[in-house]
Motif scaffolding. Structure first.
Motif, PDB file in Angstrom:
ATOM      1  N   ILE A   5       0.876  -1.175   0.000  1.00 53.32           N
ATOM      2  CA  ILE A   5       0.000   0.000   0.000  1.00 53.32           C
ATOM      3  C   ILE A   5       0.911   1.222   0.000  1.00 53.32           C
ATOM      4  N   CYS A  64      -0.621  -4.761  -5.285  1.00 49.27           N
ATOM      5  CA  CYS A  64      -0.136  -3.444  -4.866  1.00 49.27           C
ATOM      6  C   CYS A  64      -1.242  -2.428  -5.119  1.00 49.27           C
ATOM      7  N   VAL A  65      -1.571  -1.653  -4.100  1.00 48.97           N
ATOM      8  CA  VAL A  65      -2.542  -0.569  -4.235  1.00 48.97           C
ATOM      9  C   VAL A  65      -1.796   0.754  -4.070  1.00 48.97           C
ATOM     10  N   SER A  66      -1.998   1.650  -5.021  1.00 50.67           N
ATOM     11  CA  SER A  66      -1.309   2.940  -5.016  1.00 50.67           C
ATOM     12  C   SER A  66      -2.310   4.087  -4.917  1.00 50.67           C
ATOM     13  N   ASP A  72      -3.808   5.097  -8.171  1.00 52.33           N
ATOM     14  CA  ASP A  72      -4.745   4.240  -8.896  1.00 52.33           C
ATOM     15  C   ASP A  72      -6.085   4.932  -9.135  1.00 52.33           C
ATOM     16  N   VAL A  77      -8.844   5.250  -6.433  1.00 54.80           N
ATOM     17  CA  VAL A  77      -8.221   5.535  -5.133  1.00 54.80           C
ATOM     18  C   VAL A  77      -7.910   7.024  -5.019  1.00 54.80           C
ATOM     19  N   ILE A  99      -7.508   4.591   0.912  1.00 50.18           N
ATOM     20  CA  ILE A  99      -6.532   3.739   0.241  1.00 50.18           C
ATOM     21  C   ILE A  99      -6.454   2.375   0.912  1.00 50.18           C
ATOM     22  N   ALA A 121      -9.421   0.352  -0.129  1.00 48.91           N
ATOM     23  CA  ALA A 121      -9.202  -0.209  -1.459  1.00 48.91           C
ATOM     24  C   ALA A 121      -8.349  -1.475  -1.375  1.00 48.91           C
ATOM     25  N   ALA A 122      -7.369  -1.480  -0.462  1.00 49.06           N
ATOM     26  CA  ALA A 122      -6.544  -2.674  -0.275  1.00 49.06           C
ATOM     27  C   ALA A 122      -7.375  -3.829   0.270  1.00 49.06           C
ATOM     28  N   THR A 150      -9.374  -5.317  -2.482  1.00 47.02           N
ATOM     29  CA  THR A 150      -8.533  -6.192  -3.308  1.00 47.02           C
ATOM     30  C   THR A 150      -8.334  -7.542  -2.626  1.00 47.02           C
TER      31      THR A 150
END
Length: 303
Positions: free
Chosen positions: A163, A183-185, A188, A191, A201, A204-205, A208
């Motif tokens: 993250i 991987c969450v950015s 994105d 996001v 964020i 969002a992870a 996922t």
């Protein structure tokens, strides 16, 4: 895992029969999700950005912009952020860098904004990004891979994710890509602009994770997040439902890196958030070789 063994000696034979009982139940909770910050958590961000910036300048020079200067690009980034702040708008770090590259080309030529070749801007940015990934892989903390291997061995069913607010991505780093599932950015789509310390964020992870493990229940989730930043990692992850491991080096740097575009007001706010986040620290480590021990302390309820 403890296996109880019973040996039965038959009177008419010297053969021993080994019988196994049901494996003993584990003495700790199961780890479902382990997430990592990237910058200054699995690699030092300073040399990584420095090498990426050098590659960016070198690429600009190959296009004939021989006087390209990174200090000018950083100054342009700060001006762009100030301009956007005045009108209440925000840019991704990607678009901010691309606009800064464009302005550097404009500074070195008589071209207007719309006259700068988009393909050159994209090419220069891609050079920066690919070097960032390669440099991050090269500069991984010396205990990073061993720590990830230990986690994989001890918790083989755990999902491991990253993250990050920026463009780092372990899936593009050969030394560690096989350990990470996602991987969450903060860059994105879906996001941005909910970067750390916004809980968006982290949500969002989690989304996922549940897409990967649809059978898991939020009510029983054991999630641990690892990061070096009290506000962005420890506090923000904790209020979203994680236990937080704070990776804190012995010597904390107080000065902003030269490439940062953060304002004084932003840094003062960050200091307040850092102070309020300390109460959310579940475990504190000084290096990644302490990670597995810290994870087990959390899973067993120890401190």
């Amino acid at each position: 895992m403890l296996l109880l063994t019973v040996f039965l000696a038959w009177p008419s034979s010297n053969v021993a029969v080994q019988a196994f009982t049901t494996p003993a139940a584990p003495t700790h909770k199961r780890l479902h999700l382990l997430t990592f910050d990237l910058d200054d958590t699995i690699f030092p961000i300073g040399p990584v950005v420095a090498e990426a910036n050098d590659a960016m300048i070198s690429r600009l020079q190959t296009f004939g912009y021989t006087d390209a200067n990174n200090d000018e690009i950083v100054a342009a980034s700060k001006r762009i952020r100030n301009e956007l702040r005045e009108v209440g708008e925000a840019l991704t770090y990607t678009d901010l860098r691309k606009q800064s590259i464009r302005r550097e080309i404009m500074r070195l030529t008589d071209l207007q904004h719309h006259q700068v070749d988009d393909s050159i801007v994209e090419d220069v940015f891609d050079s920066w990004l690919s070097t960032r990934h390669a440099s991050a892989d090269k500069h991984l903390f010396s205990d990073c891979v061993d720590a990830l291997e230990a986690i994989q061995i001890q918790h083989p069913d755990a999902i491991i994710g990253a993250i990050t607010n920026g463009r780092g991505n372990p899936l593009f780093m050969p030394s560690v890509k096989d350990f990470f599932h996602f991987c969450v950015s903060g860059e994105d789509e879906g996001v941005f602009p909910k970067r750390k310390p916004d809980k968006g964020i982290y949500e969002a992870a989690l989304e996922t994770f549940y897409n990967l493990r649809k059978e898991e229940s939020p009510d029983s989730l054991n999630w641990i997040h690892v990061g070096d930043d009290l506000a962005n990692d420890v506090g923000a992850a904790a209020i979203t439902g994680a236990k937080s491991i704070w990776l804190s080096a012995e010597e904390e740097e107080s000065d902003l890196p030269s490439w940062s575009t953060a304002t004084k007001e932003e840094m003062e706010r960050r200091a307040m958030l850092n102070d309020s986040a300390k109460k959310y620290v579940s475990s504190k480590i000084s290096s990644l070789n302490e990670l597995e021990s810290a994870v087990m302390h959390i899973l067993t309820g120890e401190r």
